[in-house]
Design an enzyme around this catalytic site. Structure first.
Site, mmCIF file in Angstrom:
data_model
loop_
_atom_site.group_PDB
_atom_site.id
_atom_site.type_symbol
_atom_site.label_atom_id
_atom_site.label_comp_id
_atom_site.label_asym_id
_atom_site.label_seq_id
_atom_site.Cartn_x
_atom_site.Cartn_y
_atom_site.Cartn_z
ATOM 1 N N SER A 101 -9.667 -8.864 49.304
ATOM 2 C CA SER A 101 -8.915 -9.803 48.462
ATOM 3 C C SER A 101 -9.809 -10.304 47.344
ATOM 4 C CB SER A 101 -8.433 -10.989 49.305
ATOM 5 O OG SER A 101 -9.533 -11.767 49.729
ATOM 6 N N ILE B 264 -2.628 -11.401 48.716
ATOM 7 C CA ILE B 264 -1.683 -11.440 49.834
ATOM 8 C C ILE B 264 -0.258 -11.264 49.334
ATOM 9 C CG2 ILE B 264 -0.714 -12.905 51.648
ATOM 10 C CD1 ILE B 264 -3.393 -11.809 52.382
ATOM 11 N N LYS C 29 -9.037 -22.401 56.806
ATOM 12 C CA LYS C 29 -9.774 -23.517 56.199
ATOM 13 C C LYS C 29 -8.985 -24.827 56.270
ATOM 14 C CE LYS C 29 -12.398 -20.466 53.184
ATOM 15 N NZ LYS C 29 -11.996 -19.258 53.903
#
Length: 633
Positions: free
Chosen positions: A453, A291, A411
């Protein structure tokens, strides 16, 4: 014919010259015979003189027009115009020669001559091109493929493949009924319903998707209907890459998972993209991560005055710095890209950097994010994710940074693992600091998994498929939200520009994806089938390994239902529970002491007491703690 095709370029030019010599002669005598309807003309000396005078002029004209420089297999409409011009020059020359040589020539002969010559010179060349494209000798070693999409891109791809040495297109497939049963470039267009028969008849192993301008939803619909045919599906590059010249139409690629998911990125609001970046000093922590690196790429496009890359890994920093330096040079402008090593756990280092360079915007992407890794390294996970965020946020406040944006995760919602809990704690820190002061505007952006990712299932599945399997999935019912890295980075930047202080933004991740279905689709796209009890002759099996420590079947993006839509259709604002700085500070001091003493039971107790909704499904999984427990007992 094969001998002629394989001759050298000079030899081919000589052959073409001799052929045109014959064509001009044949056209001349054919025109005379058709007009005069008498074989006696062949014995007319003046006619032979006229032809002998015409031949060198015709051949020289062809040479000057570049007719012998054209490569026959690539001959096109431009060459047709040149051929027509050559015929015109030769015909006009015939008329003038008959006049100046005082040789009688019926007025209709030049017209008939031009018609014959055009057929012979032009027709022969296009016939050779066709033979080269469809020659059994040339194509017998090429793999037969089907092109899905008979539009302009499909036709260009077919043309390129016909001239190449790898694939031979035997059919077009198109959903537009107007194209069905038409023949384009010698290739018949069929409907999608004909695919199974075509695949079986021609032993097709690959379908080439030629739909670069179609929306992701449209492509996803097509893929969902053909991915079960046990053929590999490849696609041509996107229209942007084709137009920019970054890719050629015959550079075939694996179908991207973005296409399979059918999610079209929303056009970004450029005013929001620029708000915190344009002509400002921007710092990205964790700049070498998945990211963080994409954030840097997107930030650079908005022309900051300085972009500071803050990263713990020397190798990751080296890589992203090299890439961004090159990108900055290509974009021009005066943006400086500065690569700085450091840990977010060193507050003084970050504060010194922010003050020295007068940083105005910070994007905090540095974090340990892999659930099992953090479960096995609890103290470092807490130190990096909770206290790393605390130190970065406090450094920003003390350095008078204008905006601080935290990259959070789904999460963090009702976490069942330490990683998610630490990210929720990081959110609480920013919420508390936002209430405490008004110098720095804090906000956080929460989203799910990003495609490609590090640690993503997509590259893992691709690697497992290439190695022959099996594909490993933790649970048959596990689902996740997915988004592309570029879209996530753009939305993070835009959300950060909307914050007023302590905001928790949630990105619209679309529909959740069942991971087992994703694995099956990826197998089908590779031309393989699942090996199981129903299909024991399949190619690759899917093995279910069980949920990892702290892993949930379903991820959420919101704790409660108190959410409002922002001006951006993909960004929502969540109203979550927060703590005052005084209450949170006390908890942080206790957590710091527990980490210092490696008191894992105390760390677990404090995380459970914090208003994070932490509900662990497993005991303490820290590897060091478990080993100590074994020794002591």
């Amino acid at each position: 014919m094969n001998f002629l095709f394989q001759a050298s370029r000079p030899a081919k030019r000589v052959i073409s010259l001799l052929a045109d010599f014959i064509f001009v002669s044949v056209a001349f005598w054919a025109a005379m015979l058709v007009r005069l309807d008498s074989i006696d003309i062949l014995f007319n000396t003046s006619s032979w003189i006229l032809l002998a005078s015409l031949l060198p002029i015709a051949l020289i004209a062809n040479i000057k027009l570049g007719l012998y420089r054209a490569v026959l297999r690539y001959i096109n409409s431009k060459a047709a115009i040149t051929i027509a011009l050559s015929v015109c020059v030769t015909t006009v020359s015939l008329v003038f020669l008959s006049f100046f040589l005082n040789i009688g020539l019926p007025r209709t002969v030049p017209v008939i001559f031009a018609a014959f010559l055009l057929v012979l010179v032009g027709g022969s060349r296009f016939l050779i091109r066709t033979l080269l494209s469809t020659s059994p000798i040339k194509n017998k070693h090429k793999e037969k493929v089907i092109i899905y999409g008979a539009g302009s891109s499909g036709r260009q791809l077919a043309q390129s493949l016909l001239h190449g040495d790898e694939y031979y297109p035997i059919a077009f497939i198109d959903d537009d009924v107007r194209f069905h049963k038409r023949i384009i470039q010698g290739i018949t267009v069929y409907s999608r319903n004909d695919l199974p028969q075509l695949i079986e008849k021609h032993s097709i192993r690959r379908i080439l998707l030629a739909m670069p301008r179609e929306s992701k939803k449209r492509i996803a619909r097509v893929l969902n209907k053909i991915e079960s045919l046990r053929v590999e599906i490849l696609s041509i590059p996107g229209s942007a890459d084709l137009v920019s010249g970054k890719a050629k139409i015959d550079e075939l690629r694996e179908v991207s998972i973005e296409d399979l998911l059918g999610r079209d990125a929303v056009k970004p609001d450029h005013s929001l993209l620029k708000a915190n970046i344009f002509e400002k000093v921007v710092m990205v922590t964790g700049a070498g991560g998945s990211i963080g690196s994409e954030l840097c790429r997107q930030i650079l496009l908005q022309k900051p005055t300085k972009l500071i890359l803050f990263e713990l890994s020397e190798f990751a920093l080296y890589q992203i710095n090299g890439e961004l330096q090159k990108q900055a040079a290509e974009l021009g402008g005066d943006c400086q890209v500065l690569a700085l090593l450091g840990s977010v756990q060193r507050k003084n280092r970050m504060m010194t950097i922010m003050r020295t360079f007068n940083v105005q915007t910070v994007y905090h992407a540095a974090a340990y994010k892999h659930v099992p890794v953090v479960e096995h390294n609890v103290v470092e996970g807490v130190r990096n994710n909770i206290f790393g965020t605390l130190y970065a946020a406090e450094a920003a406040m003390e350095a008078n940074v204008e905006t601080f944006v935290l990259i959070s995760t789904d999460k963090a919602v009702r976490p069942t693992n330490v990683m998610g809990t630490t990210k929720r704690m990081a959110e609480l820190i920013l919420q508390a600091l936002a209430q405490k002061q008004s110098t720095t505007r804090y906000c956080m952006v929460r989203f799910g998994n990003v495609l490609g990712s590090s640690g993503s299932v997509v590259p893992l599945f691709r690697e497992q498929i290439k190695s022959g399997g099996p594909i490993t999935v933790t649970h048959p019912d596990i689902i996740r939200y997915f988004m592309t890295i570029p879209e996530a980075a753009q939305l993070v930047i835009q959300a950060g520009a909307m914050g007023t202080g302590g905001d928790v933004f949630v990105l619209d991740m679309g529909d959740p994806v069942k991971i087992s279905n994703l694995a099956i689709k990826m197998l089908h796209l590779s031309g393989m089938s699942v090996k199981n009890e129903v299909n024991p002759d399949g190619d690759i099996a899917i093995e279910y390994t069980g949920l990892r420590p702290g892993e949930k079947l379903f991820e959420e993006l919101l704790i409660g239902d108190d959410v409002t839509q922002t001006d951006h259709r993909r960004i929502m604002s969540a109203h979550e529970t927060s703590l005052t700085w005084k209450a949170l500070e006390k908890l942080l001091i206790q957590l710091d002491d527990a980490c210092h003493n490696f008191a894992h039971e105390e760390i677990r107790r404090l995380l459970l007491e914090a208003p994070t909704g932490f509900a662990p499904k497993d005991g303490i999984c820290d590897l060091v703690w478990q080993e100590k427990e074994k020794i002591e007992h």
